[in-house]
Scaffold this active site. Structure first.
Site, PDB file in Angstrom:
ATOM      1  N   SER A   7     -36.492   0.491   2.815  1.00 28.31           N
ATOM      2  CA  SER A   7     -36.710   1.125   1.515  1.00 28.31           C
ATOM      3  C   SER A   7     -37.977   1.954   1.605  1.00 28.31           C
ATOM      4  CB  SER A   7     -36.865   0.074   0.415  1.00 28.31           C
ATOM      5  OG  SER A   7     -37.272   0.660  -0.800  1.00 28.31           O
ATOM      6  N   ALA A  10     -42.360   2.244  -3.096  1.00 25.16           N
ATOM      7  CA  ALA A  10     -43.689   1.636  -2.967  1.00 25.16           C
ATOM      8  C   ALA A  10     -43.842   0.397  -3.844  1.00 25.16           C
ATOM      9  CB  ALA A  10     -44.763   2.667  -3.322  1.00 25.16           C
ATOM     10  N   ASP A  68     -30.875  -4.777  -1.838  1.00 22.26           N
ATOM     11  CA  ASP A  68     -30.032  -3.923  -2.658  1.00 22.26           C
ATOM     12  C   ASP A  68     -29.924  -4.622  -3.997  1.00 22.26           C
ATOM     13  OD1 ASP A  68     -28.618  -1.376  -2.584  1.00 22.26           O
ATOM     14  OD2 ASP A  68     -26.868  -2.540  -3.148  1.00 22.26           O
ATOM     15  N   SER A  69     -30.358  -3.953  -5.015  1.00 20.70           N
ATOM     16  CA  SER A  69     -30.416  -4.603  -6.317  1.00 20.70           C
ATOM     17  C   SER A  69     -30.073  -3.626  -7.417  1.00 20.70           C
ATOM     18  CB  SER A  69     -31.811  -5.201  -6.549  1.00 20.70           C
ATOM     19  OG  SER A  69     -32.814  -4.228  -6.328  1.00 20.70           O
ATOM     20  N   ASP A 157     -36.310  -2.159 -16.406  1.00 18.72           N
ATOM     21  CA  ASP A 157     -37.183  -3.208 -16.957  1.00 18.72           C
ATOM     22  C   ASP A 157     -37.463  -3.062 -18.456  1.00 18.72           C
ATOM     23  OD1 ASP A 157     -37.222  -4.216 -14.409  1.00 18.72           O
ATOM     24  OD2 ASP A 157     -39.358  -3.905 -14.051  1.00 18.72           O
ATOM     25  N   HIS A 182     -35.063 -11.678 -10.390  1.00 21.16           N
ATOM     26  CA  HIS A 182     -33.917 -11.764  -9.487  1.00 21.16           C
ATOM     27  C   HIS A 182     -34.368 -11.648  -8.033  1.00 21.16           C
ATOM     28  CE1 HIS A 182     -34.802  -7.661 -10.506  1.00 21.16           C
ATOM     29  NE2 HIS A 182     -33.917  -7.149  -9.683  1.00 21.16           N
TER      30      HIS A 182
END
EC number: 3.6.1.66
Length: 201
Positions: A7, A10, A68-69, A157, A182
């Site tokens: 990824s 940051a 991966d989310s 969020d 999570h």
């Protein structure tokens, strides 16, 4: 032990580095090594995370960790799912958190069922040909608000309300989020596997 994080986010790097610090793991982003992003053609978080981990390991020659989310909304049949980061882009909009949130609110307008969950798949491989990838899944249950709340975090969020905490994820401190998210739940599972299978920590 140095692992390549598949990824270039940051904020994700900071979050994951804090979670895995107890094992003495050092994460470096694939971008800092000149590695481009992998294709993510699959419909599940686990398959895409595995593809990203194998790609980063193959290009770097190092063990790799991939995340991966995304957001899964019950009323939308699990969407936006693996397309969470590109939700607005897929509808002709721009690729940004604000655009994604705006599209989600538009699609859910008038919907009574606001149940949703953040989902995270973490996958670690020792090499691109590792026959035994470590796989962990975390789910953080909540509901989608009708307008954004809070100034922290990223992604969805501001719209994700956690009833047990009485706040949106964006209103939680980074420390609280790192303990309950999570990603934190998946990381706890992965830490146990790192210790048992890779003999770390």
């Amino acid at each position: 032990m140095k692992l390549v994080l598949a990824s270039n986010n940051a904020k994700k790097l900071v979050e994951l580095q804090a979670l895995f610090a107890p094992l003495g793991i050092e994460l470096v982003t694939q971008g800092s090594l000149g590695i481009g992003e992998a294709e993510e053609p699959f419909n599940s978080f686990v398959e895409n995370a595995l593809a990203k981990a194998r790609h980063a390991s193959r290009e770097s020659g190092l063990p790799a960790l991939a995340d991966d989310s995304g957001l899964s909304v019950d009323a939308l049949g699990g969407a936006p799912g693996v397309r969470s980061a590109r939700y607005a882009l897929d509808a002709g909009g721009e690729k940004s958190d604000a655009a994604n949130n705006a599209r989600l609110l538009q699609v859910l307008a008038g919907e009574a069922d606001r149940r949703a969950r953040f989902v995270c798949a973490l996958v670690a491989v020792r090499s691109d040909a590792d026959p035994e990838p470590l796989v962990a899944m975390g789910r953080w249950m909540g509901e989608i608000l009708t307008e954004p709340h809070g100034a922290g975090g990223f992604g969805y969020d501001p719209l994700m309300h956690i009833p047990s905490m009485g706040a949106s994820v964006a209103a939680l401190s980074a420390d609280v989020k790192n303990r309950h998210s999570h990603r934190a739940l998946a990381a706890q599972q992965l830490i146990a596997q790192f210790r048992e299978v890779w003999h770390l920590g």
